[in-house]
Motif scaffolding. Structure first.
Motif, short mmCIF file in Angstrom:
data_model
loop_
_atom_site.label_atom_id
_atom_site.label_comp_id
_atom_site.label_asym_id
_atom_site.label_seq_id
_atom_site.Cartn_x
_atom_site.Cartn_y
_atom_site.Cartn_z
N UNK A 70 -148.60 4.00 11.49
CA UNK A 70 -149.46 5.12 11.13
C UNK A 70 -150.64 4.59 10.32
N UNK A 71 -151.81 5.21 10.44
CA UNK A 71 -152.95 4.77 9.62
C UNK A 71 -152.83 5.26 8.19
N UNK A 72 -153.53 4.61 7.28
CA UNK A 72 -153.51 5.01 5.88
C UNK A 72 -154.79 4.58 5.18
N UNK A 73 -154.93 5.00 3.94
CA UNK A 73 -156.11 4.67 3.14
C UNK A 73 -155.68 4.01 1.85
N UNK A 74 -156.32 2.89 1.52
CA UNK A 74 -156.01 2.18 0.29
C UNK A 74 -156.49 3.00 -0.91
N UNK A 75 -155.62 3.14 -1.90
CA UNK A 75 -155.95 3.94 -3.09
C UNK A 75 -155.29 3.31 -4.31
N UNK A 76 -155.65 3.84 -5.47
CA UNK A 76 -155.06 3.39 -6.73
C UNK A 76 -154.01 4.38 -7.18
N UNK A 77 -152.84 3.88 -7.54
CA UNK A 77 -151.78 4.76 -8.02
C UNK A 77 -152.14 5.35 -9.37
N UNK B 116 -151.82 -0.81 -6.60
CA UNK B 116 -152.45 -0.24 -5.43
C UNK B 116 -151.42 0.38 -4.48
N UNK B 117 -151.80 1.45 -3.84
CA UNK B 117 -150.94 2.13 -2.88
C UNK B 117 -151.74 2.41 -1.60
N UNK B 118 -151.02 2.74 -0.54
CA UNK B 118 -151.67 3.19 0.69
C UNK B 118 -151.11 4.58 1.00
N UNK B 119 -152.02 5.52 1.20
CA UNK B 119 -151.61 6.90 1.49
C UNK B 119 -151.84 7.20 2.96
N UNK B 120 -150.80 7.67 3.64
CA UNK B 120 -150.90 8.00 5.06
C UNK B 120 -150.18 9.29 5.37
N UNK B 121 -149.99 9.56 6.65
CA UNK B 121 -149.28 10.77 7.07
C UNK B 121 -148.28 10.42 8.16
N UNK B 122 -147.26 11.26 8.29
CA UNK B 122 -146.21 11.08 9.30
C UNK B 122 -146.00 12.37 10.08
N UNK B 123 -145.56 12.22 11.31
CA UNK B 123 -145.23 13.40 12.12
C UNK B 123 -143.88 13.95 11.67
N UNK B 124 -143.55 15.13 12.15
CA UNK B 124 -142.26 15.76 11.81
C UNK B 124 -141.10 14.85 12.21
N UNK B 125 -141.20 14.28 13.41
CA UNK B 125 -140.10 13.43 13.92
C UNK B 125 -139.95 12.18 13.06
N UNK B 126 -141.06 11.54 12.72
CA UNK B 126 -140.99 10.28 11.98
C UNK B 126 -140.43 10.46 10.57
N UNK B 127 -140.65 11.63 9.96
CA UNK B 127 -140.13 11.84 8.60
C UNK B 127 -138.60 11.78 8.56
N UNK B 128 -137.96 12.05 9.69
CA UNK B 128 -136.49 12.02 9.73
C UNK B 128 -135.96 10.60 9.68
#
Length: 372
Positions: free
Chosen positions: A50-57, A215-227
């Motif tokens: 999954x794609x994500x964005x580099x960010x600061x915690x 540093x952290x990376x923030x992304x998203x997951x689909x409903x299926x992948x969260x399981x």
């Protein structure tokens, strides 16, 4: 006569060539030269990308707070290092200063009033005692009403004093809040002009402080992948900016609630936030906001694998060609997980069998083959 002989010879040669070509074609269609290899056992990982964005915690953004007054001074500039608790910004509030002065005067006045009432009460008690000695108890009782009134005034003055002291504590806290300190240790990433129009200040932060040590990376997951994803799972982080680099990380958090959907969003495309923590952020020479790719490992197991080029598809059926006694034998198989170059075979072959790689288009079941 000789001419007829040469014509006959030419005809015979043509017939021989045609027959030879047909024989060759027939032989070529019934045999093939192929490349083959055995399936191997290796550790294979099931992953979710999954794609994500580099960010600061750790990041702190400070906007102007009109309730505190006007910005007096920004004490830091871009690039400055600050520690948690360091002063970074001060306000000035003349109304608050005046309120504090009035409160101080009120408290001083109440102390004077209470002191005066104490003396008045003392005099009345002495007068009451003298009357009791000279005239009698009945005459002294006439002083009770006046004495009770003084006591009541004193009690009210003490209540007013307590209220004024509470107000003093609140004012002290408000004045203390005029000096803003940093919530985190880090570097000043942004410092804007405090003298800009207030409408602009409300849109842009006065200060933005962040720590590059976490540093952290923030992304998203689909409903299926969260399981299939949970905290602690291994993650490999890459970026198109540095295609030859990769970094180790682990899942820090998977959101329990989905991200808010916009009015134009597809209601079926629900996405859940996932946060990944980099294990060695000091090795990542990138800036917050860079686009990253997360490869989250959901499972790891030993599997029998083949190159993708060996597996053929016929509708939903997967099959390979096995070399048996010089012939290509079609074998139906079942597949599982895959990597970038290989695929797991869960049923249909063994490690001892030779599997044809990149089978030619004319390869058929039971066709004779020669292995390179």
């Amino acid at each position: 006569m000789k001419k007829k002989i040469w014509i006959a010879i030419a005809v015979i040669l043509v017939i021989v060539i045609v027959v030879g070509v047909n024989i060759y074609r027939t032989y070529a269609d019934s045999t093939a030269t192929v490349e083959a290899e055995k399936a191997i056992k290796e550790e294979i990982n099931s992953t979710v990308m999954t794609p994500g964005t580099l960010a600061m915690a750790d990041e702190s953004t400070l906007y102007q707070d009109p309730a505190k007054g006007e910005v007096k001074e920004v004490l830091v500039k871009e690039g400055d290092s600050v520690k948690k608790g360091d002063s970074v910004l001060t306000y000035e509030n003349q109304d608050l200063e005046m309120e504090k002065e009035q409160n101080d005067i009120n408290i001083e006045s109440l102390y004077l009033r209470i002191n005066s009432l104490d003396k008045q009460e003392k005099r009345l008690n002495e007068k009451k005692s003298d009357l009791a000695d000279d005239v009698g108890e009945e005459a002294a009782e006439t002083m009770e009403t006046e004495l009770d009134q003084v006591k009541m005034d004193k009690r009210m003055a003490n209540l007013d004093l307590r209220q004024a002291l509470l107000q003093q504590d609140r004012l002290k806290q408000k004045i203390s809040d005029l000096e803003v300190t940093s919530d985190i240790s880090g570097v000043v990433l942004e410092a804007n002009d405090a003298s800009a129009p207030q409408s602009t200040q409300m849109e842009k932060p006065l200060l933005r402080i962040g720590s590059m040590e976490n540093l952290i990376v923030e992304g998203t997951l689909s409903e299926y992948d969260t399981l299939n994803i949970e905290s602690g799972q291994k993650v490999t982080v890459t970026t198109d900016v540095l295609p030859d680099e990769k970094w180790e990380a682990e899942v820090m958090d998977v959101g329990y609630l989905p991200e808010a959907l916009g009015a134009e969003s597809n209601a079926s495309a629900v996405q859940y936030p996932v946060t990944v923590k980099l294990k060695k952020p000091e090795e990542l020479k990138l800036k917050p906001g860079f686009q990253m790719i997360l490869e989250i490992e959901t499972e790891s197991h030993e599997a029998l694998t083949l190159p993708f080029e060996a597996v053929q598809q016929d509708g939903e059926e997967s099959f390979v060609f096995i070399v048996e006694k010089g012939k290509a034998v079609k074998r139906e198989i079942e597949t599982g997980s895959s990597t970038a170059k290989r695929i797991e075979v869960t049923k249909g072959i063994s490690t001892e069998e030779q599997v044809i790689i990149n089978p030619p288009d004319n390869l058929k079941d039971n066709m004779e083959v020669t292995v390179k």
